[in-house]
Enzyme design. Structure first.
Site, short mmCIF file in Angstrom:
data_model
loop_
_atom_site.label_atom_id
_atom_site.label_comp_id
_atom_site.label_asym_id
_atom_site.label_seq_id
_atom_site.Cartn_x
_atom_site.Cartn_y
_atom_site.Cartn_z
N MET A 127 8.88 6.57 4.22
CA MET A 127 9.09 5.13 4.04
C MET A 127 10.30 4.86 3.16
O MET A 127 11.06 3.92 3.40
CB MET A 127 7.84 4.46 3.47
CG MET A 127 6.65 4.46 4.41
SD MET A 127 7.02 3.82 6.05
CE MET A 127 7.56 2.17 5.68
N GLU A 128 10.50 5.69 2.15
CA GLU A 128 11.65 5.52 1.28
C GLU A 128 12.96 5.76 2.04
O GLU A 128 13.93 5.01 1.89
CB GLU A 128 11.54 6.46 0.07
CG GLU A 128 10.51 6.05 -0.95
CD GLU A 128 9.05 6.28 -0.52
OE1 GLU A 128 8.16 5.78 -1.22
OE2 GLU A 128 8.79 6.96 0.49
N LEU A 184 0.80 -1.23 0.00
CA LEU A 184 0.00 0.00 0.00
C LEU A 184 0.83 1.28 0.00
O LEU A 184 0.30 2.37 0.22
CB LEU A 184 -0.99 0.02 1.17
CG LEU A 184 -1.90 -1.22 1.29
CD1 LEU A 184 -2.84 -1.08 2.48
CD2 LEU A 184 -2.67 -1.47 0.01
N CYS A 185 2.13 1.16 -0.23
CA CYS A 185 2.98 2.34 -0.33
C CYS A 185 2.94 2.84 -1.78
O CYS A 185 3.14 2.06 -2.71
CB CYS A 185 4.40 1.96 0.07
SG CYS A 185 5.51 3.33 0.30
N HIS A 186 2.66 4.13 -1.96
CA HIS A 186 2.56 4.69 -3.31
C HIS A 186 3.92 4.72 -4.00
O HIS A 186 4.92 5.07 -3.38
CB HIS A 186 2.04 6.13 -3.25
CG HIS A 186 0.60 6.23 -2.88
ND1 HIS A 186 -0.41 6.02 -3.78
CD2 HIS A 186 0.00 6.51 -1.71
CE1 HIS A 186 -1.58 6.18 -3.18
NE2 HIS A 186 -1.35 6.47 -1.91
N ASP A 206 25.36 -8.03 6.31
CA ASP A 206 25.57 -9.18 5.44
C ASP A 206 27.03 -9.31 5.02
O ASP A 206 27.60 -10.41 5.03
CB ASP A 206 24.69 -9.08 4.19
CG ASP A 206 24.92 -10.24 3.24
OD1 ASP A 206 24.75 -11.41 3.67
OD2 ASP A 206 25.30 -9.99 2.08
#
Length: 151
Positions: free
Chosen positions: A100-101, A62-64, A115
């Site tokens: 969010m980005e 649901l993230c644009h 990692d």
């Protein structure tokens, strides 16, 4: 998915950060001397963070999808604390924010360091991932890196 068609296009930005702490100074030295078997950890992690920003809408339901206009990933080492602080700054001109980005970019940068270094340090910890600044949009500017004013 939240409807954003009635929102105004504004310049928006967000900055997120996080920290990876090594369990010993030897692991930190390998990172700084670019002596890690997997290669140049800092450069590779930075590229991974940039790529992650561009893939955020594919990863977060649901993230644009957003047309990003700028990404900056910085990594600052603290030899005294055997840690690296990652900062990811994202810009766009759009109808929804880029928090969010920025979080995705910072987190994937940290995960890439983990990692690449896990063969020599299995006790690393990732912490303090958060949005520290955002600007633009209806809610305006927020800067949690500064103490709140006491008016």
């Amino acid at each position: 998915m939240v409807a954003i068609h009635e929102k105004e296009v504004t310049h928006r930005s967000a900055v997120a950060e996080g920290v990876i702490k090594f369990s010993n100074s030897e692991s930190m030295k390998l990172l700084l001397l670019e002596s890690n078997k997997k290669g140049d950890v800092i450069s590779i992690a930075r590229i991974a963070g940039i790529m992650a920003v561009k893939k955020t809408a594919e990863l977060i339901p649901l993230c644009h999808p957003i047309s990003i206009t700028g990404i900056k990933v910085d990594m600052v080492h603290n030899e005294k604390e055997n840690s690296v602080k990652v900062t990811c700054e994202v810009h766009c001109d759009g109808k929804t924010g880029v928090e969010m980005e920025a979080l995705t970019g910072a987190t994937v940068t940290l995960l890439t360091v983990y990692d690449m270094c896990k063969a020599v340090d299995k006790m690393m910890t990732i912490s303090d991932c958060r949005v520290v600044k955002k600007s633009g949009g209806k809610s305006g500017d927020i800067d949690v890196s500064q103490p709140p004013s006491t008016k």
